[in-house]
Design a protein around this motif. Structure first.
Motif, PDB file in Angstrom:
ATOM      1  N   ALA A  78       0.824  -1.214   0.000  1.00 44.33           N
ATOM      2  CA  ALA A  78       0.000   0.000   0.000  1.00 44.33           C
ATOM      3  C   ALA A  78       0.855   1.259   0.000  1.00 44.33           C
ATOM      4  N   LEU A  79       2.142   1.125   0.252  1.00 41.58           N
ATOM      5  CA  LEU A  79       3.028   2.283   0.325  1.00 41.58           C
ATOM      6  C   LEU A  79       3.659   2.564  -1.036  1.00 41.58           C
ATOM      7  N   VAL A  80       2.842   2.922  -1.996  1.00 40.69           N
ATOM      8  CA  VAL A  80       3.313   3.211  -3.340  1.00 40.69           C
ATOM      9  C   VAL A  80       3.800   4.656  -3.378  1.00 40.69           C
ATOM     10  N   PRO A  81       5.049   4.869  -3.769  1.00 41.80           N
ATOM     11  CA  PRO A  81       5.541   6.248  -3.825  1.00 41.80           C
ATOM     12  C   PRO A  81       4.807   7.024  -4.919  1.00 41.80           C
ATOM     13  N   PHE A  82       4.661   8.301  -4.697  1.00 45.39           N
ATOM     14  CA  PHE A  82       4.021   9.136  -5.707  1.00 45.39           C
ATOM     15  C   PHE A  82       5.062  10.072  -6.282  1.00 45.39           C
ATOM     16  N   SER A  83       4.759  10.587  -7.442  1.00 42.85           N
ATOM     17  CA  SER A  83       5.684  11.487  -8.124  1.00 42.85           C
ATOM     18  C   SER A  83       5.047  12.865  -8.254  1.00 42.85           C
ATOM     19  N   GLU A  84       5.838  13.793  -8.711  1.00 40.05           N
ATOM     20  CA  GLU A  84       5.339  15.147  -8.938  1.00 40.05           C
ATOM     21  C   GLU A  84       4.221  15.147  -9.978  1.00 40.05           C
ATOM     22  N   ALA A  85       4.313  14.241 -10.944  1.00 42.22           N
ATOM     23  CA  ALA A  85       3.280  14.159 -11.984  1.00 42.22           C
ATOM     24  C   ALA A  85       1.919  13.824 -11.384  1.00 42.22           C
ATOM     25  N   ASP A  86       1.923  13.120 -10.249  1.00 41.05           N
ATOM     26  CA  ASP A  86       0.660  12.792  -9.581  1.00 41.05           C
ATOM     27  C   ASP A  86      -0.021  14.032  -9.007  1.00 41.05           C
ATOM     28  N   MET A  87       0.724  15.125  -8.871  1.00 40.34           N
ATOM     29  CA  MET A  87       0.174  16.360  -8.317  1.00 40.34           C
ATOM     30  C   MET A  87      -0.485  17.225  -9.399  1.00 40.34           C
ATOM     31  N   LEU A  88      -0.320  16.846 -10.642  1.00 41.30           N
ATOM     32  CA  LEU A  88      -0.820  17.645 -11.751  1.00 41.30           C
ATOM     33  C   LEU A  88      -2.206  17.188 -12.165  1.00 41.30           C
ATOM     34  N   PRO A  89      -3.008  18.056 -12.739  1.00 35.60           N
ATOM     35  CA  PRO A  89      -2.741  19.461 -13.006  1.00 35.60           C
ATOM     36  C   PRO A  89      -2.882  20.313 -11.753  1.00 35.60           C
ATOM     37  N   VAL A  90      -2.160  21.425 -11.754  1.00 42.48           N
ATOM     38  CA  VAL A  90      -2.288  22.442 -10.709  1.00 42.48           C
ATOM     39  C   VAL A  90      -3.017  23.615 -11.337  1.00 42.48           C
ATOM     40  N   THR A  91      -4.099  24.037 -10.696  1.00 39.56           N
ATOM     41  CA  THR A  91      -4.846  25.190 -11.185  1.00 39.56           C
ATOM     42  C   THR A  91      -5.101  26.154 -10.037  1.00 39.56           C
ATOM     43  N   SER A  92      -5.171  27.415 -10.376  1.00 33.24           N
ATOM     44  CA  SER A  92      -5.458  28.470  -9.409  1.00 33.24           C
ATOM     45  C   SER A  92      -6.573  29.325  -9.993  1.00 33.24           C
ATOM     46  N   GLU A  93      -7.748  29.189  -9.432  1.00 33.01           N
ATOM     47  CA  GLU A  93      -8.935  29.884  -9.944  1.00 33.01           C
ATOM     48  C   GLU A  93      -8.830  31.407  -9.821  1.00 33.01           C
ATOM     49  N   ARG A  94      -8.132  31.892  -8.798  1.00 31.28           N
ATOM     50  CA  ARG A  94      -8.088  33.336  -8.527  1.00 31.28           C
ATOM     51  C   ARG A  94      -6.936  34.044  -9.225  1.00 31.28           C
ATOM     52  N   LEU A  95      -6.095  33.309  -9.937  1.00 32.03           N
ATOM     53  CA  LEU A  95      -4.917  33.895 -10.564  1.00 32.03           C
ATOM     54  C   LEU A  95      -4.900  33.628 -12.065  1.00 32.03           C
ATOM     55  N   SER A  96      -4.356  34.600 -12.802  1.00 32.15           N
ATOM     56  CA  SER A  96      -4.164  34.443 -14.241  1.00 32.15           C
ATOM     57  C   SER A  96      -2.931  35.249 -14.631  1.00 32.15           C
ATOM     58  N   PRO A  97      -2.351  34.954 -15.810  1.00 27.73           N
ATOM     59  CA  PRO A  97      -1.214  35.751 -16.262  1.00 27.73           C
ATOM     60  C   PRO A  97      -1.649  37.192 -16.498  1.00 27.73           C
ATOM     61  N   GLY A  98      -0.796  38.121 -16.115  1.00 32.39           N
ATOM     62  CA  GLY A  98      -1.121  39.526 -16.335  1.00 32.39           C
ATOM     63  C   GLY A  98      -0.152  40.447 -15.625  1.00 32.39           C
ATOM     64  N   GLU A  99      -0.438  41.727 -15.709  1.00 31.75           N
ATOM     65  CA  GLU A  99       0.434  42.757 -15.141  1.00 31.75           C
ATOM     66  C   GLU A  99       0.242  42.865 -13.626  1.00 31.75           C
ATOM     67  N   VAL A 100       1.372  42.982 -12.940  1.00 27.86           N
ATOM     68  CA  VAL A 100       1.371  43.197 -11.491  1.00 27.86           C
ATOM     69  C   VAL A 100       2.177  44.463 -11.236  1.00 27.86           C
ATOM     70  N   ARG A 101       1.559  45.438 -10.600  1.00 26.26           N
ATOM     71  CA  ARG A 101       2.263  46.681 -10.256  1.00 26.26           C
ATOM     72  C   ARG A 101       2.913  46.546  -8.888  1.00 26.26           C
ATOM     73  N   PHE A 102       4.036  47.226  -8.728  1.00 25.44           N
ATOM     74  CA  PHE A 102       4.736  47.180  -7.447  1.00 25.44           C
ATOM     75  C   PHE A 102       3.799  47.641  -6.337  1.00 25.44           C
ATOM     76  N   ARG A 103       3.836  46.892  -5.244  1.00 29.82           N
ATOM     77  CA  ARG A 103       3.070  47.260  -4.061  1.00 29.82           C
ATOM     78  C   ARG A 103       3.920  46.924  -2.851  1.00 29.82           C
ATOM     79  N   PRO A 104       4.151  47.897  -1.983  1.00 25.68           N
ATOM     80  CA  PRO A 104       4.965  47.598  -0.793  1.00 25.68           C
ATOM     81  C   PRO A 104       4.229  46.659   0.164  1.00 25.68           C
TER      82      PRO A 104
END
Length: 148
Positions: free
Chosen positions: A34-60
């Motif tokens: 039952a102790l089957v090792p997992f790989s990074e591929a098992d973690m995919l896909p990774v999605t983030s609903e609140r984030l998308s590619p785009g511009e980020v302005r500097f913010r302190p």
């Protein structure tokens, strides 16, 4: 509060914590099959609903100065160009990369090839997006602020 609601006895689990004078041979031992090792591929896909590619302005920001700088990227053209352009700065900061959007092992490999010498970890970014008020990536997060 402890209660017995039937089911599997808890006594064998006490061996691991040295409780209830349970002999080692009566302890819990997981089935090695039952102790089957997992790989990074098992973690995919990774999605983030609140984030998308785009511009980020500097913010302190006012974060602890001992905080390890980190950056958020995805498997997209903007992130790949950003990694190639900012790679030296990211290495100087010893920043850790969080891949917040990647579907395949090939996408993960593309990002790693664009960021030699940097640690990259696939992980959803929605919690961070909420805490930092972010909507877009790529972005570098340091104790002093957010910057693209």
């Amino acid at each position: 509060m402890l209660a017995d609601h039937g089911g599997e006895p808890a006594r064998p689990y006490f061996v691991a914590i040295g409780m209830a004078d349970v002999p080692e041979e009566e302890g819990y031992a997981p089935d090695p099959r039952a102790l089957v090792p997992f790989s990074e591929a098992d973690m995919l896909p990774v999605t983030s609903e609140r984030l998308s590619p785009g511009e980020v302005r500097f913010r302190p920001l006012e974060l602890p100065s001992r905080m390890t700088p980190f950056f958020l990227v995805g498997d997209d053209a903007l992130s790949l160009r950003w990694l190639e352009a900012r790679g030296e700065t990211l290495r100087e900061f010893n920043a850790v990369g969080l891949i917040v959007e990647v579907a395949t092992p090939e996408g993960l490999e593309r990002l790693r090839e664009a960021a030699p010498g940097l640690e990259l970890r696939p992980t959803p970014g929605d919690d961070l997006a909420g805490r930092l008020g972010l909507a877009h990536y790529p972005v570098l997060v340091t104790a002093q602020g957010l910057e693209q």
